[in-house]
Design a protein around this motif. Structure first.
Motif, PDB file in Angstrom:
ATOM      1  N   VAL A  29       0.845  -1.191   0.000  1.00 44.60           N
ATOM      2  CA  VAL A  29       0.000   0.000   0.000  1.00 44.60           C
ATOM      3  C   VAL A  29       0.878   1.237   0.000  1.00 44.60           C
ATOM      4  O   VAL A  29       1.720   1.418   0.886  1.00 44.60           O
ATOM      5  N   ASN A  30       0.717   2.089  -1.023  1.00 45.83           N
ATOM      6  CA  ASN A  30       1.458   3.340  -1.135  1.00 45.83           C
ATOM      7  C   ASN A  30       0.579   4.315  -1.902  1.00 45.83           C
ATOM      8  O   ASN A  30       0.466   4.228  -3.127  1.00 45.83           O
ATOM      9  N   ILE A  31      -0.055   5.216  -1.186  1.00 48.23           N
ATOM     10  CA  ILE A  31      -1.048   6.101  -1.801  1.00 48.23           C
ATOM     11  C   ILE A  31      -0.467   7.458  -2.191  1.00 48.23           C
ATOM     12  O   ILE A  31      -1.205   8.406  -2.449  1.00 48.23           O
ATOM     13  N   SER A  32       0.838   7.572  -2.237  1.00 48.06           N
ATOM     14  CA  SER A  32       1.467   8.860  -2.553  1.00 48.06           C
ATOM     15  C   SER A  32       1.260   9.269  -4.007  1.00 48.06           C
ATOM     16  O   SER A  32       1.337  10.450  -4.336  1.00 48.06           O
ATOM     17  N   ASP A  33       1.013   8.296  -4.894  1.00 51.72           N
ATOM     18  CA  ASP A  33       0.887   8.630  -6.323  1.00 51.72           C
ATOM     19  C   ASP A  33      -0.128   7.680  -6.967  1.00 51.72           C
ATOM     20  O   ASP A  33       0.201   6.843  -7.794  1.00 51.72           O
ATOM     21  N   VAL A  91       0.729  -5.039 -10.670  1.00 56.68           N
ATOM     22  CA  VAL A  91       0.725  -3.764  -9.952  1.00 56.68           C
ATOM     23  C   VAL A  91       1.429  -3.981  -8.614  1.00 56.68           C
ATOM     24  O   VAL A  91       0.964  -4.751  -7.777  1.00 56.68           O
ATOM     25  N   ALA A  92       2.544  -3.300  -8.401  1.00 56.99           N
ATOM     26  CA  ALA A  92       3.369  -3.551  -7.219  1.00 56.99           C
ATOM     27  C   ALA A  92       2.924  -2.760  -5.995  1.00 56.99           C
ATOM     28  O   ALA A  92       3.149  -3.182  -4.860  1.00 56.99           O
ATOM     29  N   PHE A  93       2.300  -1.596  -6.211  1.00 58.27           N
ATOM     30  CA  PHE A  93       1.888  -0.766  -5.081  1.00 58.27           C
ATOM     31  C   PHE A  93       0.696   0.084  -5.496  1.00 58.27           C
ATOM     32  O   PHE A  93       0.387   0.210  -6.688  1.00 58.27           O
ATOM     33  N   GLY A  94       0.051   0.686  -4.503  1.00 59.82           N
ATOM     34  CA  GLY A  94      -1.071   1.556  -4.821  1.00 59.82           C
ATOM     35  C   GLY A  94      -2.054   1.684  -3.679  1.00 59.82           C
ATOM     36  O   GLY A  94      -1.676   1.688  -2.512  1.00 59.82           O
ATOM     37  N   LYS A  95      -3.346   1.753  -4.019  1.00 57.71           N
ATOM     38  CA  LYS A  95      -4.389   2.078  -3.044  1.00 57.71           C
ATOM     39  C   LYS A  95      -4.639   0.922  -2.070  1.00 57.71           C
ATOM     40  O   LYS A  95      -4.279  -0.228  -2.317  1.00 57.71           O
ATOM     41  N   ARG A  96      -5.280   1.279  -0.982  1.00 54.14           N
ATOM     42  CA  ARG A  96      -5.630   0.298   0.049  1.00 54.14           C
ATOM     43  C   ARG A  96      -6.916  -0.430  -0.342  1.00 54.14           C
ATOM     44  O   ARG A  96      -7.808   0.141  -0.981  1.00 54.14           O
ATOM     45  N   HIS A  97      -7.015  -1.668   0.036  1.00 55.65           N
ATOM     46  CA  HIS A  97      -8.223  -2.463  -0.207  1.00 55.65           C
ATOM     47  C   HIS A  97      -8.908  -2.740   1.122  1.00 55.65           C
ATOM     48  O   HIS A  97      -8.294  -3.272   2.053  1.00 55.65           O
ATOM     49  N   ASP A  98     -10.164  -2.351   1.227  1.00 52.25           N
ATOM     50  CA  ASP A  98     -10.939  -2.650   2.427  1.00 52.25           C
ATOM     51  C   ASP A  98     -11.406  -4.101   2.362  1.00 52.25           C
ATOM     52  O   ASP A  98     -12.048  -4.499   1.374  1.00 52.25           O
ATOM     53  N   PRO A  99     -11.104  -4.902   3.376  1.00 54.50           N
ATOM     54  CA  PRO A  99     -11.512  -6.316   3.360  1.00 54.50           C
ATOM     55  C   PRO A  99     -13.010  -6.467   3.122  1.00 54.50           C
ATOM     56  O   PRO A  99     -13.822  -5.699   3.640  1.00 54.50           O
ATOM     57  N   ALA A 100     -13.360  -7.436   2.313  1.00 60.92           N
ATOM     58  CA  ALA A 100     -14.759  -7.655   1.948  1.00 60.92           C
ATOM     59  C   ALA A 100     -15.135  -9.108   2.189  1.00 60.92           C
ATOM     60  O   ALA A 100     -14.270  -9.984   2.335  1.00 60.92           O
ATOM     61  N   THR A 101     -16.422  -9.366   2.228  1.00 59.29           N
ATOM     62  CA  THR A 101     -16.948 -10.725   2.338  1.00 59.29           C
ATOM     63  C   THR A 101     -17.702 -11.065   1.065  1.00 59.29           C
ATOM     64  O   THR A 101     -18.632 -10.354   0.674  1.00 59.29           O
ATOM     65  N   ILE A 102     -17.284 -12.119   0.404  1.00 63.10           N
ATOM     66  CA  ILE A 102     -17.909 -12.578  -0.835  1.00 63.10           C
ATOM     67  C   ILE A 102     -19.008 -13.581  -0.475  1.00 63.10           C
ATOM     68  O   ILE A 102     -18.727 -14.636   0.084  1.00 63.10           O
ATOM     69  N   VAL A 103     -20.247 -13.237  -0.770  1.00 60.26           N
ATOM     70  CA  VAL A 103     -21.378 -14.098  -0.435  1.00 60.26           C
ATOM     71  C   VAL A 103     -21.770 -14.937  -1.648  1.00 60.26           C
ATOM     72  O   VAL A 103     -22.039 -14.403  -2.721  1.00 60.26           O
ATOM     73  N   VAL A 104     -21.768 -16.254  -1.479  1.00 60.98           N
ATOM     74  CA  VAL A 104     -22.199 -17.179  -2.531  1.00 60.98           C
ATOM     75  C   VAL A 104     -23.491 -17.831  -2.052  1.00 60.98           C
ATOM     76  O   VAL A 104     -23.485 -18.653  -1.134  1.00 60.98           O
ATOM     77  N   ASP A 105     -24.593 -17.459  -2.667  1.00 63.87           N
ATOM     78  CA  ASP A 105     -25.902 -17.962  -2.248  1.00 63.87           C
ATOM     79  C   ASP A 105     -26.425 -18.969  -3.262  1.00 63.87           C
ATOM     80  O   ASP A 105     -26.363 -18.741  -4.471  1.00 63.87           O
ATOM     81  N   ASN A 205      -7.850   5.444  -8.839  1.00 60.45           N
ATOM     82  CA  ASN A 205      -6.646   5.589  -8.003  1.00 60.45           C
ATOM     83  C   ASN A 205      -5.515   4.657  -8.431  1.00 60.45           C
ATOM     84  O   ASN A 205      -4.978   3.883  -7.646  1.00 60.45           O
ATOM     85  N   ILE A 206      -5.165   4.764  -9.713  1.00 62.21           N
ATOM     86  CA  ILE A 206      -4.117   3.919 -10.286  1.00 62.21           C
ATOM     87  C   ILE A 206      -2.802   4.699 -10.341  1.00 62.21           C
ATOM     88  O   ILE A 206      -2.778   5.845 -10.812  1.00 62.21           O
ATOM     89  N   PRO A 207      -1.691   4.114  -9.910  1.00 59.99           N
ATOM     90  CA  PRO A 207      -0.397   4.779 -10.092  1.00 59.99           C
ATOM     91  C   PRO A 207      -0.124   4.988 -11.586  1.00 59.99           C
ATOM     92  O   PRO A 207      -0.313   4.064 -12.380  1.00 59.99           O
ATOM     93  N   PRO A 208       0.269   6.179 -12.005  1.00 62.47           N
ATOM     94  CA  PRO A 208       0.524   6.427 -13.430  1.00 62.47           C
ATOM     95  C   PRO A 208       1.577   5.470 -13.985  1.00 62.47           C
ATOM     96  O   PRO A 208       2.527   5.091 -13.301  1.00 62.47           O
ATOM     97  N   GLY A 209       1.382   5.061 -15.242  1.00 57.46           N
ATOM     98  CA  GLY A 209       2.333   4.167 -15.874  1.00 57.46           C
ATOM     99  C   GLY A 209       1.694   3.370 -16.996  1.00 57.46           C
ATOM    100  O   GLY A 209       0.509   3.526 -17.300  1.00 57.46           O
ATOM    101  N   LYS A 210       2.486   2.508 -17.593  1.00 58.52           N
ATOM    102  CA  LYS A 210       2.019   1.649 -18.674  1.00 58.52           C
ATOM    103  C   LYS A 210       1.694   0.274 -18.112  1.00 58.52           C
ATOM    104  O   LYS A 210       2.502  -0.320 -17.397  1.00 58.52           O
ATOM    105  N   TYR A 211       0.507  -0.246 -18.434  1.00 61.38           N
ATOM    106  CA  TYR A 211       0.049  -1.507 -17.874  1.00 61.38           C
ATOM    107  C   TYR A 211      -0.473  -2.448 -18.955  1.00 61.38           C
ATOM    108  O   TYR A 211      -0.949  -2.015 -20.006  1.00 61.38           O
ATOM    109  N   LYS A 212      -0.382  -3.718 -18.641  1.00 57.74           N
ATOM    110  CA  LYS A 212      -1.091  -4.727 -19.419  1.00 57.74           C
ATOM    111  C   LYS A 212      -2.407  -4.974 -18.700  1.00 57.74           C
ATOM    112  O   LYS A 212      -2.436  -5.172 -17.488  1.00 57.74           O
ATOM    113  N   ILE A 213      -3.497  -4.934 -19.438  1.00 52.61           N
ATOM    114  CA  ILE A 213      -4.791  -5.205 -18.837  1.00 52.61           C
ATOM    115  C   ILE A 213      -5.327  -6.536 -19.364  1.00 52.61           C
ATOM    116  O   ILE A 213      -5.096  -6.902 -20.524  1.00 52.61           O
TER     117      ILE A 213
END
Length: 245
Positions: A29-33, A91-105, A205-213
């Motif tokens: 997690v590194n939210i500086s950029d 992606v090596a660094f970037g925004k924080r992820h809030d833990p989530a619960t995945i519900v499978v019904d 909130n993506i760090p600037p740069g070139k990415y493969k998607i």
């Protein structure tokens, strides 16, 4: 077969250890950029047809003789494809992820939702809203290791467990009803999104740069493209997918 806390757990129980190799590298997690944004639309190219139906092999008195095939959902007006998963690679660094619960019904003889996205460290919750028995199975990647096999008696409120500790595609099946399918895509970073009913997606909130998607959908072959994300700007991306003939 062992009965435990009112639930029938098959085989060796819940196999949740990290069976396959861990991610080759970590995410920090590194939210500086983290100011860029990627947005776009994924559309269907070709002639639209009505959704087919799948034959029910068990509990027809409740499920009916057939159920709708939800493997490909296309908006007839915009041609946008729902449930396409778009993710950035490495992606090596970037925004924080809030833990989530995945519900499978298990609801009305189908998995709800059919497609879900998660990050390593999230939790999952299993439910059975139907008045019949279901058996939920998790496989890591296509025909991979069995991560979970648990029988769910009628109208089970929930079973909560931690998610597996490595990324990949979890194929969800019901051993009692072969027509039931779902997928959970697990990533080692939070830069992923899923298209809505109009085929739109947004990753912020993506760090600037070139990415493969990477573009994933259960009805199509995986697609890869390159994109450049610029600081304080919105980058747009669009793609049309067609079925193999």
């Amino acid at each position: 077969m062992v009965k435990k806390s009112g639930l029938w757990i098959l085989g060796t129980g819940l196999i949740l250890a990290c069976i396959s190799a861990p991610a080759a590298w970590g995410y920090e997690v590194n939210i500086s950029d983290v100011s860029g944004e990627l947005t776009g639309v994924i559309q269907f190219k070709g002639e639209l047809s009505s959704n087919s139906r799948l034959k029910v092999n068990r509990n027809m008195e409740y499920c009916g003789a057939t159920v709708e095939d939800e493997s490909l959902i296309v908006n007839p007006e915009s041609h946008g494809i729902k449930n396409v998963v778009v993710s950035l690679e490495n992606v090596a660094f970037g925004k924080r992820h809030d833990p989530a619960t995945i519900v499978v019904d298990n609801s009305k003889c189908r998995f709800v939702p059919r497609i879900q996205i998660a990050m390593v460290g999230d939790a999952y919750e299993l439910k059975n809203s139907d008045p019949i028995i279901h058996n939920t199975m998790f496989h890591l990647n296509q025909d991979g290791f069995t991560l979970l096999s648990v029988a769910l008696p009628p109208s089970v409120n929930s079973i909560k467990r931690p998610l597996i500790k490595n990324e990949g595609v979890i194929n969800v099946k019901c051993n009692a009803h072969s027509f039931m399918r779902a997928n959970i895509l697990v990533f080692s970073h939070p830069y992923f999104a899923m298209t809505d009913e109009n085929g739109n997606f947004d990753i912020s909130n993506i760090p600037p740069g070139k990415y493969k998607i990477k573009i994933w959908h259960e009805a199509f072959s995986d697609q890869e493209r390159e994109v450049t994300v610029v600081s304080n700007q919105k980058t747009t991306f669009s793609l049309s997918l067609s079925l193999k003939k």
